[in-house]
Design a protein around this motif. Structure first.
Motif, PDB file in Angstrom:
ATOM      1  N   GLU A  94       0.867  -1.169   0.000  1.00 51.87           N
ATOM      2  CA  GLU A  94       0.000   0.000   0.000  1.00 51.87           C
ATOM      3  C   GLU A  94       0.912   1.231   0.000  1.00 51.87           C
ATOM      4  OE1 GLU A  94      -3.463   1.988  -0.424  1.00 51.87           O
ATOM      5  OE2 GLU A  94      -3.365  -0.195  -0.156  1.00 51.87           O
ATOM      6  N   VAL A  95       0.769   2.075  -1.035  1.00 52.40           N
ATOM      7  CA  VAL A  95       1.595   3.274  -1.145  1.00 52.40           C
ATOM      8  C   VAL A  95       1.073   4.354  -0.203  1.00 52.40           C
ATOM      9  CG1 VAL A  95       2.371   5.122  -2.678  1.00 52.40           C
ATOM     10  CG2 VAL A  95       2.208   2.774  -3.535  1.00 52.40           C
ATOM     11  N   VAL A  96       1.997   4.969   0.523  1.00 55.36           N
ATOM     12  CA  VAL A  96       1.638   6.107   1.383  1.00 55.36           C
ATOM     13  C   VAL A  96       1.894   7.366   0.561  1.00 55.36           C
ATOM     14  CG1 VAL A  96       2.033   7.267   3.573  1.00 55.36           C
ATOM     15  CG2 VAL A  96       2.333   4.785   3.412  1.00 55.36           C
ATOM     16  N   LYS A  97       0.847   7.933   0.025  1.00 53.69           N
ATOM     17  CA  LYS A  97       0.962   9.074  -0.879  1.00 53.69           C
ATOM     18  C   LYS A  97       1.643  10.262  -0.187  1.00 53.69           C
ATOM     19  CE  LYS A  97      -1.144   7.150  -4.373  1.00 53.69           C
ATOM     20  NZ  LYS A  97      -0.371   6.797  -5.596  1.00 53.69           N
ATOM     21  N   GLY A  98       2.609  10.828  -0.892  1.00 50.04           N
ATOM     22  CA  GLY A  98       3.320  11.992  -0.370  1.00 50.04           C
ATOM     23  C   GLY A  98       4.513  11.653   0.500  1.00 50.04           C
ATOM     24  N   ALA A  99       4.651  10.388   0.862  1.00 49.71           N
ATOM     25  CA  ALA A  99       5.769   9.970   1.712  1.00 49.71           C
ATOM     26  C   ALA A  99       6.968   9.640   0.833  1.00 49.71           C
ATOM     27  CB  ALA A  99       5.375   8.772   2.562  1.00 49.71           C
ATOM     28  N   THR A 100       7.617  10.668   0.304  1.00 51.71           N
ATOM     29  CA  THR A 100       8.779  10.482  -0.546  1.00 51.71           C
ATOM     30  C   THR A 100      10.006  10.156   0.322  1.00 51.71           C
ATOM     31  OG1 THR A 100       9.362  12.818  -0.456  1.00 51.71           O
ATOM     32  CG2 THR A 100       7.876  12.116  -2.229  1.00 51.71           C
ATOM     33  N   PRO A 101      11.030   9.559  -0.261  1.00 52.91           N
ATOM     34  CA  PRO A 101      12.230   9.243   0.527  1.00 52.91           C
ATOM     35  C   PRO A 101      12.823  10.466   1.216  1.00 52.91           C
ATOM     36  CG  PRO A 101      12.295   8.088  -1.567  1.00 52.91           C
ATOM     37  CD  PRO A 101      11.122   9.020  -1.632  1.00 52.91           C
ATOM     38  N   ASP A 102      12.921  11.567   0.509  1.00 51.24           N
ATOM     39  CA  ASP A 102      13.500  12.769   1.089  1.00 51.24           C
ATOM     40  C   ASP A 102      12.662  13.280   2.257  1.00 51.24           C
ATOM     41  OD1 ASP A 102      15.568  15.022   0.759  1.00 51.24           O
ATOM     42  OD2 ASP A 102      13.677  16.122   0.751  1.00 51.24           O
ATOM     43  N   ALA A 103      11.334  13.218   2.116  1.00 46.56           N
ATOM     44  CA  ALA A 103      10.458  13.704   3.178  1.00 46.56           C
ATOM     45  C   ALA A 103      10.602  12.891   4.448  1.00 46.56           C
ATOM     46  CB  ALA A 103       9.003  13.689   2.696  1.00 46.56           C
ATOM     47  N   ILE A 104      10.828  11.588   4.302  1.00 48.32           N
ATOM     48  CA  ILE A 104      10.935  10.711   5.464  1.00 48.32           C
ATOM     49  C   ILE A 104      12.324  10.752   6.074  1.00 48.32           C
ATOM     50  CG2 ILE A 104      10.767   8.332   6.262  1.00 48.32           C
ATOM     51  CD1 ILE A 104       8.087   9.751   5.565  1.00 48.32           C
ATOM     52  N   VAL A 105      13.365  10.728   5.242  1.00 51.28           N
ATOM     53  CA  VAL A 105      14.743  10.687   5.750  1.00 51.28           C
ATOM     54  C   VAL A 105      15.217  12.064   6.206  1.00 51.28           C
ATOM     55  CG1 VAL A 105      17.151  10.228   5.128  1.00 51.28           C
ATOM     56  CG2 VAL A 105      15.335   8.682   4.362  1.00 51.28           C
ATOM     57  N   ASP A 147      10.474  15.144   8.883  1.00 46.49           N
ATOM     58  CA  ASP A 147       9.930  14.599  10.123  1.00 46.49           C
ATOM     59  C   ASP A 147       8.780  13.649   9.790  1.00 46.49           C
ATOM     60  OD1 ASP A 147       8.910  14.016  12.594  1.00 46.49           O
ATOM     61  OD2 ASP A 147       8.292  16.066  13.082  1.00 46.49           O
ATOM     62  N   PRO A 148       9.032  12.330   9.817  1.00 44.83           N
ATOM     63  CA  PRO A 148       7.979  11.381   9.436  1.00 44.83           C
ATOM     64  C   PRO A 148       6.779  11.378  10.368  1.00 44.83           C
ATOM     65  CG  PRO A 148       9.871  10.226  10.356  1.00 44.83           C
ATOM     66  CD  PRO A 148      10.286  11.656  10.159  1.00 44.83           C
ATOM     67  N   GLN A 199       5.060  13.769  11.079  1.00 44.59           N
ATOM     68  CA  GLN A 199       4.057  14.661  10.500  1.00 44.59           C
ATOM     69  C   GLN A 199       3.135  13.916   9.533  1.00 44.59           C
ATOM     70  OE1 GLN A 199       3.721  17.987  11.489  1.00 44.59           O
ATOM     71  NE2 GLN A 199       5.215  17.255  12.998  1.00 44.59           N
ATOM     72  N   MET A 200       3.555  12.704   9.110  1.00 46.51           N
ATOM     73  CA  MET A 200       2.755  11.908   8.182  1.00 46.51           C
ATOM     74  C   MET A 200       2.162  10.675   8.855  1.00 46.51           C
ATOM     75  SD  MET A 200       4.636  12.134   4.514  1.00 46.51           S
ATOM     76  CE  MET A 200       3.057  11.684   3.800  1.00 46.51           C
ATOM     77  N   LEU A 201       2.144  10.675  10.169  1.00 43.29           N
ATOM     78  CA  LEU A 201       1.666   9.511  10.908  1.00 43.29           C
ATOM     79  C   LEU A 201       0.274   9.081  10.465  1.00 43.29           C
ATOM     80  CD1 LEU A 201       1.832   7.394  13.169  1.00 43.29           C
ATOM     81  CD2 LEU A 201       1.027   9.174  14.758  1.00 43.29           C
ATOM     82  N   ASN A 202      -0.644  10.015  10.320  1.00 38.09           N
ATOM     83  CA  ASN A 202      -2.019   9.651   9.954  1.00 38.09           C
ATOM     84  C   ASN A 202      -2.088   8.972   8.593  1.00 38.09           C
ATOM     85  OD1 ASN A 202      -3.094  10.617  12.338  1.00 38.09           O
ATOM     86  ND2 ASN A 202      -3.559  12.646  11.514  1.00 38.09           N
ATOM     87  N   ALA A 203      -1.258   9.423   7.663  1.00 35.90           N
ATOM     88  CA  ALA A 203      -1.241   8.801   6.329  1.00 35.90           C
ATOM     89  C   ALA A 203      -0.754   7.358   6.421  1.00 35.90           C
ATOM     90  CB  ALA A 203      -0.352   9.608   5.386  1.00 35.90           C
ATOM     91  N   PHE A 204       0.236   7.108   7.268  1.00 34.53           N
ATOM     92  CA  PHE A 204       0.728   5.742   7.454  1.00 34.53           C
ATOM     93  C   PHE A 204      -0.318   4.873   8.152  1.00 34.53           C
ATOM     94  CE2 PHE A 204       4.792   7.659   6.485  1.00 34.53           C
ATOM     95  CZ  PHE A 204       5.468   6.633   5.832  1.00 34.53           C
ATOM     96  N   ILE A 205      -1.011   5.430   9.106  1.00 32.43           N
ATOM     97  CA  ILE A 205      -2.068   4.677   9.790  1.00 32.43           C
ATOM     98  C   ILE A 205      -3.178   4.301   8.818  1.00 32.43           C
ATOM     99  CG2 ILE A 205      -3.914   4.831  11.513  1.00 32.43           C
ATOM    100  CD1 ILE A 205      -2.018   6.534  13.217  1.00 32.43           C
ATOM    101  N   GLU A 206      -3.601   5.254   7.997  1.00 36.41           N
ATOM    102  CA  GLU A 206      -4.671   4.979   7.031  1.00 36.41           C
ATOM    103  C   GLU A 206      -4.262   3.907   6.032  1.00 36.41           C
ATOM    104  OE1 GLU A 206      -5.754   8.659   5.235  1.00 36.41           O
ATOM    105  OE2 GLU A 206      -6.425   9.564   7.126  1.00 36.41           O
ATOM    106  N   ALA A 207      -3.026   3.973   5.553  1.00 33.57           N
ATOM    107  CA  ALA A 207      -2.544   2.962   4.610  1.00 33.57           C
ATOM    108  C   ALA A 207      -2.444   1.604   5.298  1.00 33.57           C
ATOM    109  CB  ALA A 207      -1.186   3.377   4.049  1.00 33.57           C
TER     110      ALA A 207
END
Length: 233
Positions: A41-52, A55-56, A58-66
């Motif tokens: 399941e792709v987490v939209k907007g969670a690019t490698p640069d954004a995560i590494v 601050d990941p 900030q995308m916790l809800n997107a990961f939970i939904e996926a």
């Protein structure tokens, strides 16, 4: 008789970063890398640069939904495609209610327990500049774990830049060189852990170059899935 493809229900769900770079054989994002079936399941907007680099959390809800989508499709365990997501380990396992293995770094305490006295595991990462004590702490790893990165090399530039092409030979050369440099600087290193989930294609080369055991997301996920779907004998 082998079950028809449509009847196979993978137990392992993989939260895939939003990427464009090639997923070569051995990469966690290539389904042919695994001797068992997985669901992505792709987490939209969670690019490698954004995560590494970002601050990941900030995308916790997107990961939970996926993750919830994967669970709704029958997955009973969740992993991710970036070792830096150790920062989400506690929140994801609490929110999803199933076993979660966010990072290859989580293997470090077990590896250290296996090694002879005076030896320890060390980490080869895509970005030593970005890998902090917080990432290690979240994975249960000692804060003095030796670390080296492939920062600014061909591999890191391609993955973090999310480029459509990857120089595999150059990546192998610089990853093995970094591993040898790490071992030379820290003679007490007894095993290596590849933080980056795109590094397993080079694990055998690293092991050959250093003479040490090499662990990665591949070893973690292989162990993890073995518990989710035990083999019948």
């Amino acid at each position: 008789m082998t079950q028809p493809e449509q009847q196979i229900k993978p137990r392992l769900g993989i939260l895939l970063l939003d990427t464009a770079f090639p997923r070569i054989l051995g990469d966690i994002g290539n389904p042919e890398s695994w001797p068992f079936h997985v669901r992505y399941e792709v987490v939209k907007g969670a690019t490698p640069d954004a995560i590494v680099k970002g601050d990941p959390t900030q995308m916790l809800n997107a990961f939970i939904e996926a993750g919830q989508k994967l669970i709704a499709n029958g997955c009973t365990g969740i992993t991710t495609t970036c070792g830096f997501l150790s920062l989400l380990q506690d929140d994801l396992k609490s929110a999803l209610g199933v076993p979660v293995a966010t990072s290859s770094l989580m293997q470090i305490p077990t590896i250290n327990a296996l090694l002879p006295s005076g030896k320890c595991a060390a980490v080869l990462t895509i970005s030593a500049e970005s890998l902090t004590a917080a990432h290690l702490k979240a994975a249960g790893a000692p804060l003095d774990t030796p670390i080296i990165g492939t920062d600014d090399g061909a591999f890191s530039t391609a993955i973090l830049g999310n480029k459509p092409e990857l120089d595999v030979d150059a990546s192998k050369a610089e990853i093995t060189a970094a591993a040898k440099q790490l071992c030379a600087a820290h003679p007490h290193v007894g095993a290596l852990v590849l933080e980056c989930t795109n590094m397993p294609p080079y694990a055998a080369a690293v092991a050959e170059a250093t003479g040490l055991p090499v662990y990665s997301i591949y070893s973690l996920v292989s162990w993890f899935e073995a518990g989710l779907a035990p083999r019948s004998f």
